[in-house]
Design an enzyme around this catalytic site. Structure first.
Site: not given
Ligand code: ADP
Ligand code: MG
Ligand code: MG
Length: 877
Positions: A22, A91, A100, A102, A333, A449, A761, A829, A849
């Site tokens: 990020k 963030r 989702g 962290m 990303r 398992h 082999s 092999c 190979y």
């Molecule tokens: P995740 O990794 O779970 O996507 P994010 O760090 O991207 O979490 O943040 C969760 C939400 O908060 C995202 O929808 C992001 O766009 C919003 N968000 C994060 N930082 C800001 C900011 N500075 N201003 C407005 N919205 C933000």
């Molecule tokens: Mg995000």
């Protein structure tokens, strides 16, 4: 002094290790001149230090304070300043995206004073200010203070009743803030921290800690993400999508991640913040409709998406927010995609002139190709979905539900297709798992398992379908909506998506397999696969051969692109009616009797080999002389004992029983087998070599290679080699004579062994067993799932070659073998020959190979191409 904090203007997309995905991409967008709110990133180094030492590294707090000062100066307002506050988000963001898993906290800097300043900033919009404040307490309470999030949700729901969150008035939201503060007080015994800098400090530490939250640990294990990377922390100036209807927030892809087609794919939600879009609190609108709401922002967004695609030269996903008509980019990303889309997108990007074909080959993986080769459910068919679990092992399976291993075996023996349904499986279920078409469990994750064993067997498996109540005793399960499935009812499970359906869903063959089988590439996906495979074949250095024992397998292997057989096992040629002859061989009391038994086997062997030579049509065929212990061909000891105890037992039965008892071994895998058998039973190997030579003489162009199994010392090989060479000369045929390297001692003395071998082999199944001291048949089902859970290994060493241990043995043998004999031909092999990471290893170590099962050949071809193109980059994720 160490640098732990980077302004967005200092980073770039190549710094993912340090800044997380990020942070690196926020920096990249900033430097592209895109509208990103200003901010800075605290490095993963800082996180690793904190997690290891339990304390922030020296100087980090001052460095963060310095960057915050600079941010405040740039924005012209101070964090949480009462009359005109700067707010920030804190963030998480690791190297690999962990959706989702962290934490993120928005609106940091709000308190009972600055909430009024925020309202003033927004032209007196009190509602917006209190909405932001309640969100802060909610997110902070849950993430930083560890309070159960439901407590806040329930309070919000009580207040809302049947209304939407946007219907709440400023006064109501203000009261909600009081309620939330009360929850914080009740749950923690202290007040919600009002000091903005303290809020930020605590949030940063909470993000560090979230790296080791249980769900994050579990996710990493499933996705094979290393546990020691740590997360970066991004501090970003807030922008607001919740100011009113001229604001909003959205997510989008630059092209369809399902099909790869270009177009506008995204969702938008007016008057909303952060996760609201994906959390489903209100219905989102398709992104196209933004054009009617705010054409200027919409056009700018499309322009930015095009910029991003051209810059990253790939599909990107993005998060954005519009604050009162002004567009802000919050994340991008390179986006995840389906296997089919990966192939389509890679070739589309070539056609657009954005990437080369070389690059396109590296953009797809063998795993994705393998996914496209499984049969799947007919997309057009009507289906009744009853549950969804984890997609543990791909494929599509249909059968009658059964609830015990014994029942699975019983029905399967009657020729019925069954799906074994269990709460979770254990080693006792193995027979049932083998008998079933597919496996469904209601508990356990991708390393359970069931999942591990099913993947190992290539069997379709859906695990952890938690909505299902499995009542094993009553032989039924219930699904949501009162659906009851009893033993014998037909269900269909999709191991690629994790979905479970009631009744029979029609299965269609993979068009990609049909293409490999020789069909003309007509549709778009198959054309993309065709182009990428051709190019992979052009650039790869590794040859690809097949493990094939029958003419049918050999023919398929050739269609799939194998140029030769790297392992033709001969043991199956002693089964069926021929067992009789093996019994005669074992029971032979005199040289004469033994010779007669061998003479009877020879013509049969000769015709076996001739058929395979014909199927391979001038390509080399490596034939392994008989490998398993002879007692494997004899009748079962229990059966024999029973027969001998009765009257009808023949003289032969009695002799056989004695032989079975005599040949019994405690550890057959380490016993009388392979070359040992060849040396102990005179004439056995000679017979096979003669059959090979005679067959080769009969089939024009045949290229036999004779391979001796289980050699541990050069003396063994020399003894066999001399005899074999003599027979070849006698018949007048040429063939290479070489050996398997599958005993650790052979790897360690490869220099000596190469004096007597024209090729090596690597038999990495045995080599792995013996290097680890694992008896595969015993350990895999017994405790590998625990080993995976404990993180002892990230993947079974039988699935993916263990580079550090077994790989070292291989590397030593390659090096010393080649030093002794520079033109030594070297391949692998074991099953690893079709595993992507192992193929890369074979390339790196300099083999000639890889050989693998026919169905894995396309995967091996592709990965061999990728290995040649990414020589130094071992990161194949
Ligand atoms: P995740 O990794 O779970 O996507 P994010 O760090 O991207 O979490 O943040 C969760 C939400 O908060 C995202 O929808 C992001 O766009 C919003 N968000 C994060 N930082 C800001 C900011 N500075 N201003 C407005 N919205 C933000
Ligand atoms: Mg995000
Ligand atoms: Mg072996």
């Amino acid at each position: 002094m160490a640098k732990y904090v980077y302004d967005f203007t200092e980073g770039n997309r190549n710094l993912k290790d340090l800044l997380g995905g990020k942070g690196a991409n926020l920096a990249e967008m900033t430097n592209l001149g895109l509208p990103v709110p200003p901010g800075f990133t605290i490095t993963t180094d800082a996180c690793r230090h904190y997690l290891a030492e339990g304390d922030q590294p020296d100087g980090l707090e001052q460095e963060v304070a310095g960057h915050l000062d600079a941010l405040e100066a740039a924005m012209g307002r101070k964090l949480g300043q009462a009359d005109d506050p700067l707010l920030v988000s804190v963030r998480s963001g690791a190297k690999f995206s962990m959706p989702g898993m962290m934490e993120t906290v928005l609106n940091i800097g709000l308190n009972d004073e600055s909430v009024h300043g925020l309202a003033k900033q927004a032209g007196g919009n009190e509602r917006f200010a209190w909405d932001s404040y309640r969100r802060l307490i909610q997110m902070f309470g849950k993430t930083v203070l560890g309070i159960d999030g439901d407590l806040f949700e329930e309070a919000l729901d009580r207040l809302k009743g049947r209304r939407l969150d946007t219907d709440l008035s400023a006064g109501e939201l203000q009261r909600l803030v009081e309620t939330f503060k009360g929850i914080v007080r009740d749950q923690t015994g202290t007040d919600f921290p009002a000091d903005p800098r303290e809020q930020m400090r605590l949030a940063i530490l909470a993000v560090f800690d979230s790296w080791n939250a249980p769900r994050a640990i579990l996710y990493r294990r499933q996705e094979r993400i290393p546990a020691d990377l740590g997360t970066a922390v991004n501090v970003v100036a807030m922008v607001f999508g919740n100011v009113g209807n001229d604001s909003g927030t959205g997510v989008a892809f630059t092209r369809d991640p399902g099909s790869g087609h270009q177009g506008i794919y995204g969702d938008y939600l007016q008057n909303a913040q952060g996760e609201d879009v994906v959390a489903g609190i209100r219905n989102t609108i398709p992104l196209e409709e933004l054009e009617n709401i705010d054409k200027r922002s919409y056009d700018e967004l499309l322009q930015i998406m095009e910029t991003l695609e051209n810059h990253y030269k790939d599909l990107c996903d993005i998060e954005f927010t519009i604050e009162r008509g002004k567009l802000w980019m919050l994340q991008t990303r390179v986006g995840k995609r389906t296997a089919a889309a990966a192939f389509r997108i890679a070739t589309q990007l070539v056609d657009q002139g954005l990437i080369t074909l070389d690059e396109a080959v590296t953009r797809v993986t063998g795993d994705q190709l393998a996914q496209l080769m499984f049969p799947r459910f007919d997309a057009a068919a009507e289906k009744k979905k009853i549950a969804k679990g984890m997609n543990a092992s791909p494929g599509a399976a249909v059968g009658k539900a059964v609830f015990s291993s014994a029942r699975a075996v019983e029905l399967a023996e009657r020729g019925e297709d069954v799906i074994l349904v269990r709460r979770e499986t254990n080693p006792d279920d193995l027979a049932g798992m083998i008998a079933a078409k597919g496996i469904l469990t209601s508990r356990g994750g991708k390393t359970s398992h069931a999942a591990v064993v099913a993947r190992g067997m290539g069997k379709t498996c859906v695990c952890g379908a938690e909505e299902l109540e499995v009542a094993t005793g009553e032989r039924r399960f219930t699904a949501p909506g009162g659906v009851v499935v009893s033993e014998g009812d037909v269900i269909s499970i999709d191991g690629t998506s994790g979905e479970v359906y009631l009744g029979e869903v029609p299965v269609v063959a993979s068009e990609v397999v049909e293409y490999f089988e020789g069909a003309e590439p007509d549709d778009e996906l198959v054309k993309a696969v065709d182009r990428i495979m051709r190019h992979a074949d052009e650039v790869r250095r590794l040859g690809v051969r097949a493990n094939a024992d029958t003419p049918e397998d050999a023919a398929r292997a050739r269609r799939f692109g194998a140029r030769g057989i790297g392992l033709c096992r001969t043991e199956h040629m002693f089964l069926g009616e021929r067992r009789q002859l093996v019994e005669d061989l074992v029971l032979a009391a005199t040289d004469e009797e033994r010779r007669q038994a061998l003479d009877a086997l020879e013509p049969l062997q000769k015709s076996d080999f001739a058929a395979i030579f014909r199927a391979m049509d001038g390509n080399p065929v490596t034939i392994r002389l008989i490998d398993p212990p002879l007692h494997e061909f004899l009748p079962d000891i229990v059966e024999l004992s029973v027969r001998v105890a009765t009257e009808e037992a023949t003289d032969k039965d009695r002799k056989l029983l004695a032989a079975v008892k005599r040949l019994h071994e405690q550890n057959p895998m380490l016993g009388l087998r392979g070359v040992r058998l060849g040396l102990v039973i005179p004439g056995l190997f000679d017979m096979q070599v003669r059959a090979i030579a005679e067959a080769a003489k009969e089939v024009p162009g045949a290229r036999p290679e004779i391979m001796i199994p289980l050699v541990a010392t050069v003396q063994e090989l020399e003894a066999v080699r001399e005899e074999s060479a003599r027979i070849l000369t006698e018949v007048g045929v040429e063939a290479l004579i070489g050996t398997m390297i599958e005993v650790p001692r052979a790897a360690l003395t490869a220099g000596q062994i190469a004096e007597a071998a024209e090729f090596f082999s690597f038999g990495t199944n045995d080599l792995t067993q013996m290097a680890w001291g694992f008896s595969r048949d015993d350990v895999e089902a017994a405790f590998f799932s625990q080993y995976l859970d404990l993180g002892i290994f990230g993947v079974s060493p039988f699935e993916s070659l263990d580079r550090d241990g077994v790989g070292r043995l291989v590397a030593i043998a390659v090096r010393e073998g080649r030093a002794a004999r520079p033109d030594l031909h070297i391949g692998i092999c074991g099953e690893h020959g079709g595993d992507p990471d192992s193929v890369h290893f074979c390339h790196e170590v300099g083999m000639d190979y890889v050989s693998c099962s026919p169905f894995r050949i396309p995967v091996a071809r592709l990965e061999a191409g990728r290995a040649a193109l990414t020589e130094t980059d071992s990161d194949t994720r």
